[in-house]
Design a protein around this motif. Structure first.
Motif, PDB file in Angstrom:
ATOM      1  N   CYS A  15       0.834  -1.205   0.000  1.00 37.17           N
ATOM      2  CA  CYS A  15       0.000   0.000   0.000  1.00 37.17           C
ATOM      3  C   CYS A  15       0.869   1.255   0.000  1.00 37.17           C
ATOM      4  N   ILE A  16       1.904   1.245   0.800  1.00 31.80           N
ATOM      5  CA  ILE A  16       2.794   2.401   0.884  1.00 31.80           C
ATOM      6  C   ILE A  16       3.521   2.607  -0.439  1.00 31.80           C
ATOM      7  N   PHE A  17       3.937   1.531  -1.078  1.00 30.50           N
ATOM      8  CA  PHE A  17       4.605   1.624  -2.375  1.00 30.50           C
ATOM      9  C   PHE A  17       3.681   2.278  -3.406  1.00 30.50           C
ATOM     10  N   VAL A  18       2.429   1.807  -3.472  1.00 27.86           N
ATOM     11  CA  VAL A  18       1.461   2.363  -4.423  1.00 27.86           C
ATOM     12  C   VAL A  18       1.212   3.838  -4.131  1.00 27.86           C
ATOM     13  N   SER A  19       1.155   4.186  -2.856  1.00 30.44           N
ATOM     14  CA  SER A  19       0.926   5.572  -2.465  1.00 30.44           C
ATOM     15  C   SER A  19       2.006   6.492  -3.025  1.00 30.44           C
ATOM     16  N   PHE A  20       3.259   6.080  -2.889  1.00 27.87           N
ATOM     17  CA  PHE A  20       4.347   6.917  -3.389  1.00 27.87           C
ATOM     18  C   PHE A  20       4.467   6.851  -4.907  1.00 27.87           C
ATOM     19  N   LYS A  21       4.248   5.683  -5.469  1.00 30.19           N
ATOM     20  CA  LYS A  21       4.352   5.524  -6.918  1.00 30.19           C
ATOM     21  C   LYS A  21       3.320   6.362  -7.649  1.00 30.19           C
ATOM     22  N   GLU A  22       2.080   6.362  -7.142  1.00 30.03           N
ATOM     23  CA  GLU A  22       0.995   7.065  -7.813  1.00 30.03           C
ATOM     24  C   GLU A  22       0.708   8.423  -7.185  1.00 30.03           C
ATOM     25  N   ARG A  23       1.500   8.786  -6.185  1.00 27.70           N
ATOM     26  CA  ARG A  23       1.357  10.077  -5.509  1.00 27.70           C
ATOM     27  C   ARG A  23      -0.062  10.266  -4.971  1.00 27.70           C
ATOM     28  N   ILE A  46      -5.503  -3.007  -2.370  1.00 25.49           N
ATOM     29  CA  ILE A  46      -4.151  -3.148  -2.917  1.00 25.49           C
ATOM     30  C   ILE A  46      -3.692  -4.586  -2.725  1.00 25.49           C
ATOM     31  N   ASP A  47      -3.365  -5.257  -3.816  1.00 33.11           N
ATOM     32  CA  ASP A  47      -2.863  -6.630  -3.729  1.00 33.11           C
ATOM     33  C   ASP A  47      -1.441  -6.640  -3.183  1.00 33.11           C
ATOM     34  N   THR A  48      -1.135  -7.674  -2.432  1.00 38.60           N
ATOM     35  CA  THR A  48       0.207  -7.812  -1.866  1.00 38.60           C
ATOM     36  C   THR A  48       1.214  -8.153  -2.962  1.00 38.60           C
ATOM     37  N   ASN A  49       2.299  -7.401  -2.963  1.00 38.68           N
ATOM     38  CA  ASN A  49       3.374  -7.623  -3.926  1.00 38.68           C
ATOM     39  C   ASN A  49       4.694  -7.591  -3.156  1.00 38.68           C
TER      40      ASN A  49
END
Length: 260
Positions: A15-23, A46-49
């Motif tokens: 979730c944190i990764f997606v947050s920063f990636k997609e701002r 958010i799917d786990t990656n």
């Protein structure tokens, strides 16, 4: 936007990764099992990656000399309300600041809160090192039950593996229904329905499930415990400060009755 994840540590980091990636700045991050959808909520699952999770840990550790990942893992294991958003805020502060000095900036509310939780977790781990009581079953397996305030089982395994490397043991977290099993070679997580737990679950309540030698050791411990006690120097308040009542349930010496 509310992010929903599967409840795992890697899921939260995804979730944190997606947050920063997609701002996208989420207003909340919730585990799927704890979230109740409201009519006006804008939620996204958010799917786990695992590769995304690894990149988050690499990014924050690279900026903090490998100290940040241990901190946010402890926050996650605390299971405290809103801990997911606190982890997001700590990661955000680390990324924005760029070096490890941010973890010493207690003027930052999220860093201060993280440090306070880390201290509470450390205190609980220290108490588990002292208060875990093993009991031997007839098969030679040493079993212990715990009910800690926080999910600290992943943080105490290494200590007991080093301390009791020559014997098989299992430590079971009764409130979370999982445990750590060590077979003298490897340490692994086990669930309540695993055979090793199912076969020994009742031994803490049924004395017949204990080895005969275990009963003798408990009798010796009873004699020692009451022999070293000095009644004239009893200090109940100090005793409760060092051994809170919530730990007494699984302490052998607290189950035993004084000899007359």
């Amino acid at each position: 936007m509310i992010f929903i994840y599967d409840g795992s540590y890697e899921g939260l980091l995804s979730c944190i990764f997606v947050s920063f990636k997609e701002r996208i700045a989420p207003v909340a991050i919730n585990a799927e099992e704890n979230y109740q959808f409201a009519l006006l909520d804008t939620a996204r699952r958010i799917d786990t990656n695992e590769s995304w999770a690894a990149r988050v840990l690499k990014g924050i550790d690279g900026r903090t000399n490998a100290s940040a990942s241990a901190l946010i893992n402890k926050i996650f294991l605390s299971e405290l309300p809103l801990s997911e958003m606190l982890i997001y805020q700590v990661v955000q502060a680390i990324i924005q600041h760029g070096d490890e000095t941010i973890l010493e900036n207690f003027a930052n509310p999220c860093i201060l809160k993280a440090a306070q939780i880390e201290k509470m977790i450390g205190r609980e781990v220290h108490r588990m090192h002292a208060f875990v009581r093993f009991q031997e079953n007839p098969g030679g397996l040493f079993c212990a039950a715990i009910e800690p305030d926080f999910n600290i089982l992943p943080l105490i395994g290494d200590h007991f593996e080093r301390r009791y490397a020559d014997q098989a043991w299992v430590i079971f977290d009764v409130s979370r229904n999982y445990g750590l099993y060590y077979d003298q070679l490897n340490m692994s997580y086990v669930r309540a329905d695993d055979q090793i737990i199912a076969q020994n679950y009742n031994m803490f309540e049924v004395s017949a499930a204990q080895d005969i030698g275990e009963k003798e050791y408990q009798s010796l411990w009873e004699s020692y415990f009451h022999a070293v006690n000095i009644n004239e120097r009893n200090n109940p308040k100090l005793h409760l400060r060092h051994v809170p009542r919530r730990y007494w349930k699984y302490l052998t010496e607290k189950k035993l009755k004084p000899k007359k």
